[in-house]
Each structure stands twice: as structure tokens, then as C-alpha cells.
Design an enzyme around this catalytic site. Structure first.
Site, short mmCIF file in Angstrom:
data_model
loop_
_atom_site.label_atom_id
_atom_site.label_comp_id
_atom_site.label_asym_id
_atom_site.label_seq_id
_atom_site.Cartn_x
_atom_site.Cartn_y
_atom_site.Cartn_z
N ASN A 587 0.58 -1.13 0.03
CA ASN A 587 0.10 -0.10 0.11
C ASN A 587 0.80 1.39 -0.16
O ASN A 587 2.24 1.04 -0.36
CB ASN A 587 -1.01 -0.02 1.24
CG ASN A 587 -0.14 0.23 2.41
OD1 ASN A 587 0.93 -0.73 2.88
ND2 ASN A 587 -0.62 1.07 3.61
N CYS A 589 2.28 2.69 2.49
CA CYS A 589 3.27 3.08 3.61
C CYS A 589 3.88 1.79 3.62
O CYS A 589 4.64 1.39 4.61
CB CYS A 589 2.72 3.26 4.90
SG CYS A 589 1.93 5.03 4.73
N GLU A 591 3.05 -1.43 4.44
CA GLU A 591 2.90 -2.37 5.27
C GLU A 591 1.68 -3.30 5.10
O GLU A 591 1.56 -4.42 5.96
CB GLU A 591 2.48 -1.76 6.73
CG GLU A 591 1.23 -1.06 7.08
CD GLU A 591 0.80 0.20 6.61
OE1 GLU A 591 0.01 0.68 6.93
OE2 GLU A 591 1.41 0.56 5.66
#
Length: 984
Positions: A587, A589, A591
Site C-alpha cells: 500500500n 506505506c 505495511e
């Protein structure tokens, strides 16, 4: 013992008081009133006598008195006795003096031979008398010194400035805080006042005054927050009552319960809050609000909430902090059977900062459009309709605060044949430009930028152009300055890098199955396509040296902070949902690792445990952690059913698989509480132990939810259903690699939990992911995610402004050693918050408070590897290098792959903006910072830092090549960029 105990310790007694208050108040009081010490008159209320008696017993007898039937009965009897005496002596309409009431309480305690309790009560009265005397003396002194100033109100009227109230508010803001004093704040405030000052300027003056002292004493961050609270209270209460209305924090103890239902109805009337919230038992809900928790904020956290989270009507905030948390909690409990009880349970976690939901949940819970999910992952198809539908989907998902990860690998590359027009494709880059501009246009209502990350697999023929997307040179039509980018790297490429082999780039229209393959199947298919290319059966391809492409990837990461390095195979091989599809990207970020397809848009719902709130100097409080995780997982699971879905593919996917991502923050704070340096074997062991505990309780909580609500729809065939937990999936990855060195040790009863998972099932396909927590960690006042400390004294920038941040734990330890003084503050500024070069600081503290750029990032990777073994998703891992070289970067990212990491995030430089060398006085808010000793102002929207471009050869893999700190780093990878998603 002081009676001003923490309200948390009085939870049981306060509940008793609130339940019986109405009964006591309804007793005939004959219309009596009480004259308070400040001259105000209030109705006589026996419930306050009961409250005082209960606190006296708690102060004398401690926790044993809490909830005790004996104490309850004694307090009831004595309250009735004191009330009877007071009312018997008075005639109707007579006013009672507060001192007379307290004398009767004291006398009753003595007569009943509760001497220990009576002594506590007497000592409390004496302490309060001394405090009042000091305050009166200070006020008198200030009053004689005050110039006569007037205040211009919003309606233009002029009124005298009330110095007494100003002093009271500042005194209250400083109460019960070590190391702070109201006097300097008052004096600094006066310096910024003038005749005719506006009410807005008057409200701001003490806040700004207190902020100037933060660098000397971190507790002034709490003072600043409390002064901001006074401003917010005036704004909110005046809006609710329709007239100028001020209240101190002490007065809010009684007012919160009456304010909350009115504020809720105001939000409903303005179409900001779901009318269903009004159908809760508001009396019960309001009684559960804990006003004293408003005092737990530091300035950065409260200012962030004020600017971006609290509901407002035409810019006027009407939501106070505890009302905000209760509104969020009610929204999350809206479909619970006993929704009042669950809302209160959720509220207690959020408002006490032991767990915090993600930003979209905080923005939108309890509103008319509760888009509560954090992350959306999509796969972009290889046709014009599909591409532009994906761009439209991005806009709809970003509109309500979603962060996006787009898998662009299926889109054919530059030079590929287009059958419909008999032409050649321009490749993926022009479409990425459209997606980039869409992210800018849809900015989530001004709350934060629309944010998207594009992923491309390393074998895609456009990969070299993809690497250049963030460069500041070249054709700007083929640049995406606002889009994040990430490499989706297969294991086979890394093996070729290690073996200095060749690597072939293909267009996906020639190799369509590579997109969905990983592990051994990918290797077989890829090598078959290489043979086809060698034979001439595929013409649109390119062969490069793998290590040259790897070096160029690192060069671009070095220059621009992008594309990030993420690894396809561990994300898929260890995915619990491999039976239902493929993980094609992460995604925004890095994670989240969930399946995507043309039919499914993956959705993940995030929240983070405050690890610092679950440790003592002796280690983890496992009982508290288990309780927190259980409630947090219920909240996250509720999001799935409550959520407002803007895209049908997202709803279908989320309800079918029900993934959530429980993460953590405050890791560095937890280490420092236990006196463990980050760069140590003990820290790695703690990363392992703490993540194992969170994982164990998260999986157990999902099993409990499955028993109560049913297992998720696609459970059968998953790794869970086979009894393969995340710790077990390490072996699956090891089977595909020649080199794989990851610790497999465990501590808890995984065999028992494994059996429960197989027999009962899971409520959620995925349970854990560690997000950056950049904003919610600010709200809670703890360190970000799993990050080491950036600096011990620095200026933090975000969309709310620039803030002085001081490591309070370091200050406490330096005070204990007797070396916290003006010289130490000066030294910390000079060395940009680093303790390593300050001779006066002992070596043990230098190790404990070493900053991110003073430690080898290999320590971060080792700790991340220990956490990764427990996670069914991934982690937002930033890496830090103070003096980078090609050799260091190469070693670091090879180590990340070898240790089984699924993803990495930003490569962080030591930013070119540091703490002001001279003083922070009067500058905090929109601060000036310095770069290499030269002052440069920081604006709200900073100009991008100049980037020195380099050719691939500029980053040779040698041990000697280094670049000066701050010289060649793009804006995206600088610490605390106000426009960077990771910094928000």
C-alpha cells in the site's frame, strides 16, 4: 496523602457517586445555596459531600476502598448525617459557607472514629489552604503591577482585560507538573499584550509564551496544551450556548456531561454526525466521560487534533477532546448489541492512549459517511477503460482519507503492439502522470493530501523509466513529482544480483502469467520466456546486467527517496490467503500485503497499540496488553461492517476476507523506559518478545470473534485452516531460498493456539501490520511506530506547523545526574540533538539516547526481522544513513532481503533543517531553522530542496564513496516534511 489522586484510581467510586448523585440531589434541600471561596453561589448538592468523603477514604485506604461495600455504606450514612445536620441548622433560603460544610465533614469523620481518614482530609484542607494563599499572594502582586489594558471582543466592544482570570488559567495549566512555574509564563504573556488586543490574540498569547520554555523543560508542552484547551473550551462552549462562555478545566468536571449531548445534537443538525448516535443512552454515555484526560495531551498532539480532527461548523470547533473520542467510540460501537457498554469500553482505550485508531477512523467514525479504512490496494488492467476506471477509483477512495497502492505491472510497456490501432504503446508512464495529478486534485477535503503509491515489478520493460519518475530533471511530462513509487522485486532478481547474472525485461502483454506467479513457479516461467526471447519468439525485450539495474535502483533511492524496495516472494509465500489469489503490491506505506485482482480491491483497517503504555522498567505488562489487544481487535473488526465503501469491489473484498492491521507505536519509548539502547541485542530480543505477545493476543482475539460472530468467508483452504501460523510460514519461505537466516525461537503456548485456530477458525484473514503512525503517535505523545529517535531536541514540521520536540526521558535522566542546565541545552542545539559528542554525558546515556543517524541501520533490520516472523502482513520500515555510500546501501538492502523482510519504506537522510542554534524563544510555531549553520526560514509549504542529480555510475558499490550530509537528498526522504504522507 493527597486527595488529588489520579482519576483512573477512582473509576469505581466515581461511578458510585454518579449513580447516586441524582438520588442525593433530589433530597429536600430547602432551596439552600452555597457561597464558594471565590464569591460565586451554587446550589447545595449532597452528592459533592459524598464525593469528598469517598476520595478521603481512597486517599487513606488506597485501592482496598475502591468498590468496597463497607466503604460505600459508611459514606452513604455519613453523607446523610452531614446533610441532615446542615439542613437542620439552616432556614429555607439560607446560604451555607463552604467552610461550614467542610467543618461538618471533618467533625463527622472524627466522631465516627475514622481517624486515619479524618487526618487525610485535614491534611488535604491544609494543602489547599496553602495553595490558595500562594495564589492570592501572586495575584495581589500581579494586580499591583498590571497596566490597565482593554480587550476588543469579536463584536467590537471593548472590555477591561481580566488579569485575575489570566493568572488563574495559567496557574491551572501548570498545576501538578514537575519543573514548571506559572510566573515566567505569565510574564512572557504580558510582554505580548497591548491595549486593544483582540480576544483571539489574548487566547493565543499564553500558549505561545509557554511554548518558548519547552526546550528547557519538556513539561511545558503539557502547559501549552492546557492553555490551548482553554482557547478551545471558549470556542466550543460559546458555540454550543450561543453566548461568550468560558470555563476552567476544574469547572469542566461538571460541565462535560451536560455539554456532550448538546454538542452531539449540534453536529447532527449540521449533517456532520450520524443521527443514530442520538439514540444511545446519552445519560449513561455522558457520565462515562473523563474530563481529566484532557490534561494528558502535549501541545503537538492537541494542536494536530484541533487543526485536522475536531468537527467544526464554518471553521468553529464545537468538539472538545473527550467528546471527540466518545463520538469515535460510539461510531465504532453502533452495531454492537450492548452498544453503550462497548462504546464506553472503546472510549476508555482511545482516551487513555493505550490504543489509537488510524486517522481515517478518527476523521469519520460516527459521521454520515464513515469511511474508516486506511488502505486500499488495486490492480490496474491493461486496457483503456480499465486504466481510467482505476484512476476514477483512486479519486473516490482518496476522497474520504484512504491511502492507495496501485499495481501497474499488467499495463503493457513502451513499444508493445496495440492490436486495436496497429500502433505502439507509450508504456505505463503517461498513465502514471494522470494518476499523479489525480492524487493532487483530490486532497481529502484539505485535511491531508491525496496519497498514492505506484508499484511495478522489476522485470517490466518500463522499469528504467519508472525509476526516474521522481527526478527533477528530464521531460516533466514523464515525471510524477507527487506520487510515491515502489519496486516489487522477485527473489529471482535478487539471486541474479548476488550471482552477478543477466536480467531480462519484458512487456507484460508478452508474459502475462509472470504477474501472478512467485517462488519456484515464477522462476520456471521466467526462464522459459528468456529462452523464447533468445530464440526470437519474443521481440520486445531488453537484457541488462542485474547488478547494474540494482545499483541504479539504489541510486534513485539515494537521489530522490524513490522507488522503495519491496519484495514480492515473501509477501506471497507467507500470505495466509495464497489459496484465494496473489499479493501484487503493498500500500501507500508498505505495511499491507493483501490480494488484489480485477474483481477485488483490497482494504485494510488499521490501529496501533501504544507499547510504551504497556511496559514498566521491569518489562511488559502482559495482562494489560492482552486486554488492550482484545478490545482493539473488536474495534477493528467492527470497522469492516460499519465502513462506508465508495467502490463495490472494495466492499466485496473486505466483507469476504475481513483483514485488519493491528500495529504498534512507542517502541523507542518502551526501550528507554527499560533502559535498553536501540542498537543492542537486548533491543532485538525485546522486539521479538513484544511482537510475539501482540501476535499471540491478536490471533487469539480473532479466534474469539470467530466463535462469537463466525469465521471469515474464505477461511477454508487458508494457511490458518491448515494450522500454519505466521511463525510457521517462515519454513515455507526457507524452502524457496538457498540462504535464509532468521531466528525461529518462541516463548508462548503456540501449540494450544494453533489448535484453536484450526478448530474454531479466524474472524479475520489478516490481523497485523505495523503502520508509520506519524500522526496518531503525535496525538498520544509517543515515538513513532518502530522508529528510533530522530533527534533528542529538534523542530518537527507537519501540516499544523513547526514544533519544538524534546526527549523528556533524556531530560529526566540528565536531571537525575545533575547535568541538565543552560549549557546542556546549548550543547544539544549545537550538536543537533545528538548526545554522542557531548563530553559531560555519561557513556551509558549516550548509548541509551543514541539517535537514528548515530546507529547502524543494520540494527533496525535485525529488530524488524524478529518482528516480521510474527506478522501476517508487513512493516513500514524507514532506514537511516548519516554518511551514505554505495557499499552501505548495497549491504543494507541485501541484508533486508536475506533476513526475510517483506518491505522497506523511506531511506532517510539527515535533514538539511536542524534545530535553531541560538534560541527557540518566540519562534516556535512557524520556526526558523538552520542548515549547516546558515539560517533559512521554513514556510508552511516549503520549497523543494535542490536535488543534485547523478548518473548510475555516481553510486558505485565501493566502501569509500560518500556524499556530504544533506547534499543530494530529494525532498521526499527528508525527516518531517510537512507534505510527506509518512510525516503526517
Amino acid at each position: 496523602m493527597s486527595l488529588t489522586l489520579e482519576a483512573e484510581r477512582h473509576n469505581a467510586s466515581d461511578t458510585v457517586v454518579s449513580q447516586s448523585a441524582s438520588k442525593q440531589a433530589n433530597a429536600s434541600s430547602g432551596g439552600h445555596q452555597v457561597i464558594r471561596r471565590n464569591g460565586s453561589v451554587t446550589d447545595f448538592n449532597p452528592a459533592k459531600i459524598k464525593n469528598a468523603l469517598t476520595k478521603a477514604f481512597l486517599a487513606a485506604e488506597g485501592e482496598t476502598a475502591s468498590g468496597s461495600h463497607r466503604v460505600h455504606d459508611i459514606v452513604d450514612a455519613m453523607t446523610e448525617q452531614v446533610t441532615s445536620v446542615l439542613l437542620r441548622r439552616a432556614v429555607p433560603g439560607h446560604t451555607l459557607q463552604i467552610e461550614d460544610i467542610q467543618d461538618q465533614v471533618e467533625l463527622a469523620l472524627m466522631r465516627s472514629e475514622h481517624h486515619k481518614v479524618a487526618r487525610a482530609y485535614v491534611l488535604y484542607r491544609e494543602d489547599r489552604a496553602r495553595e490558595r494563599a500562594k495564589l492570592d499572594s501572586r495575584k495581589k502582586k500581579k494586580k499591583t503591577d498590571q497596566p490597565k489594558l482593554n480587550v476588543k471582543q469579536a463584536d467590537g466592544t471593548i472590555v477591561p482585560l481580566d488579569f485575575d482570570r489570566l493568572a488563574t488559567v495559567i496557574d491551572e495549566a501548570c498545576s501538578n507538573l514537575d519543573g514548571v512555574s506559572p510566573d515566567p509564563v505569565f510574564e512572557e504573556t504580558k510582554r505580548n499584550l497591548y491595549d486593544g488586543v483582540s480576544t483571539a490574540e489574548l487566547a493565543l498569547a499564553p500558549i505561545m509564551a509557554a511554548r518558548t520554555f519547552v526546550e528547557r523543560e519538556p513539561n511545558y508542552a503539557f502547559v501549552s496544551a492546557r492553555l490551548l484547551l482553554d482557547k478551545l473550551r471558549f470556542e466550543a462552549l460559546s458555540f454550543i450556548t450561543g453566548r461568550p462562555d468560558q470555563a476552567t478545566q476544574a469547572e469542566m468536571k461538571d460541565r462535560y456531561a451536560t455539554y456532550f449531548p448538546v454538542a452531539l445534537k449540534a453536529g447532527i443538525k449540521a449533517d456532520l454526525i450520524d443521527p443514530e448516535l442520538a439514540r444511545f443512552d446519552l445519560k449513561k454515555i455522558s457520565a462515562a466521560i473523563k474530563p481529566e484526560r484532557d490534561l494528558n495531551f502535549q501541545y503537538l498532539g492537541l494542536q494536530t487534533l484541533y487543526d485536522r480532527y475536531f468537527l467544526h461548523i464554518k471553521g468553529t470547533r464545537f468538539e472538545l477532546p473527550q467528546a471527540f473520542f466518545m463520538r469515535v467510540a460510539m461510531g465504532l460501537a453502533i452495531r454492537e448489541v450492548d452498544r453503550e457498554a462497548k462504546a464506553i469500553e472503546f472510549y476508555n482505550q482511545l482516551s487513555s492512549f493505550v490504543f489509537m485508531a488510524s486517522t481515517p477512523t478518527l476523521f469519520n467514525s460516527g459521521t454520515l459517511r464513515p469511511q474508516l479504512s486506511s488502505c486500499f490496494l488495486t490492480t490496474v488492467p491493461d486496457d483503456l477503460d480499465g486504466i481510467f476506471k482505476s484512476v476514477k477509483d483512486n479519486a473516490l477512495l482518496a476522497k474520504y482519507s484512504g491511502g492507495l497502492g496501485n499495481d501497474w505491472t499488467p499495463v503493457r510497456g513502451l513499444g508493445a503492439h496495440i492490436k486495436g490501432t496497429n500502433g505502439e504503446s507509450q508504456g505505463v508512464v503517461p498513465f502514471l502522470k494522470v494518476a499523479n495529478d489525480t492524487a493532487i486534485a483530490v486532497n481529502q477535503g484539505g485535511k491531508r493530501k491525496g496519497a498514492v503509491c505506484a508499484y511495478l515489478e522489476t522485470w517490466h520493460i518500463d522499469i528504467e523509466e519508472f525509476l526516474d519518475l521522481r527526478k527533477n530533471t528530464g521531460d516533466d511530462r514523464r515525471r510524477t513529482h507527487d506520487m510515491n513509487t515502489a519496486n516489487w522485486v522477485p527473489d529471482l532478481f535478487m539471486e541474479r544480483v548476488f550471482n552477478d547474472g543477466a536480467w531480462t525485461l519484458f512487456s507484460p502483454d508478452d508474459t502475462p502469467d509472470l504477474h501472478d506467479l512467485y517462488g519456484k513457479a515464477f522462476k520456471t516461467a521466467y526462464e522459459a520466456y528468456e529462452e523464447k526471447a533468445a530464440c526470437g519468439d519474443i521481440t520486445n525485450f531488453k537484457t541488462v546486467r542485474a547488478i547494474d539495474l540494482w545499483r541504479r535502483m539504489l541510486t534513485m533511492l539515494f537521489e530522490t527517496g524513490h522507488p522503495w524496495i519491496t519484495f514480492k516472494d515473501p509477501c506471497n509465500i507467507r500470505s495466509p490467503q495464497g489459496h484465494r489469489g496473489v499479493v501484487h503490491s503493498s500500500n501507500l506505506c508498505t505495511e499491507i500485503t493483501l490480494n488484489t485482482s480485477h474483481d477485488e480491491i483490497a482494504v485494510c483497517n488499521l490501529g496501533s497499540i501504544n507499547l510504551a503504555a504497556h511496559v514498566t522498567e521491569n518489562g511488559i505488562d502482559h495482562d494489560k496488553l492482552a486486554k488492550t489487544v482484545k478490545t482493539a481487535m473488536r474495534m477493528l473488526d467492527n470497522v469492516i461492517d460499519i465502513n462506508f465503501y465508495t467502490i463495490p469491489e472494495a466492499r466485496y473484498s473486505n466483507l469476504r476476507h475481513r483483514p485488519v492491521g493491528l500495529g504498534l507505536m512507542g517502541f523507542q519509548d518502551a526501550l528507554q523506559a527499560m533502559k535498553i539502547p536501540y542498537a543492542s541485542d537486548a533491543a532485538i530480543a525485546f522486539a521479538d518478545e513484544s511482537m510475539e505477545a501482540i501476535a499471540f493476543h491478536a490471533i487469539a482475539a480473532s479466534v474469539d470473534l470467530a466463535a462469537e460472530r463466525g469465521r471469515y468467508e474464505s477461511f477454508d483452504g487458508s494457511l490458518w485452516s491448515q494450522g500454519i501460523l505466521p511463525i510457521d510460514s517462515l519454513e515455507l519461505l526457507a524452502e524457496t531460498r538457498n540462504e535464509f537466516d532468521v531466528d525461529r525461537s518462541t516463548r508462548l503456548d503456540w501449540d494450544g493456539l494453533r489448535e484453536r485456530v484450526k478448530t474454531i477458525g479466524m474472524r479475520n484473514s489478516n490481523t497485523m501490520a505495523i503502520a508509520p503512525t506519524a500522526t496518531i503517535s503525535n496525538i498520544c505523545g509517543v515515538s513513532q511506530s518502530i522508529e528510533p529517535a530522530y533527534r533528542n531536541l529538534f523542530v518537527k514540521s507537519n501540516m499544523s506547523g513547526d514544533f519544538t520536540v524534546v526527549n523528556a526521558a533524556l531530560v529526566r535522566d540528565l536531571k537525575a545526574r545533575g547535568i541538565w542546565d543552560e549549557v546542556m541545552i546549548s550543547d544539544l542545539k549545537y550538536y543537533d540533538g545528538s548526545v554522542g559528542q557531548i563530553d559531560r554525558i555519561p557513556d551509558d546515556l549516550k548509548k541509551l539516547y543514541a539517535t537514528a543517524f548515530e546507529m547502524d541501520s543494520a540494527w533496525l533490520i535485525e529488530a524488524t526481522s524478529r518482528r516480521q516472523k510474527w506478522l501476517d502482513q508487513a512493516q513500514s520500515l524507514n532506514l537511516y544513513i548519516a554518511n551514505p555510500s554505495g557499499k552501505k546501501l548495497d549491504d543494507l538492502y541485501r541484508l533486508a532481503w536475506l533476513r526475510g523482510l517483506k518491505t522497506t519504506y523511506y531511506l532517510r537522510s539527515s535533514a538539511a533543517t536542524h534545530v535553531e542554534k541560538s534560541t527557540l524563544k518566540g519562534t516556535d510555531g512557524r520556526l526558523n531553522a538552520v542548515s549547516s549553520g546558515q539560517s533559512a526560514p521554513i514556510s508552511a509549504s516549503p520549497v523543494p530542496a535542490p536535488v543534485i542529480t547523478a548518473s548510475p555510475s555516481a553510486l558505485p558499490v565501493t566502501a569509500t564513496d560518500t556524499i556530504a550530509e544533506g547534499q543530494a537528498w530529494g525532498k521526499a526522504c527528508l525527516i518531517d516534511d510537512p507534505e510527506c504522507e509518512a510525516c503526517q
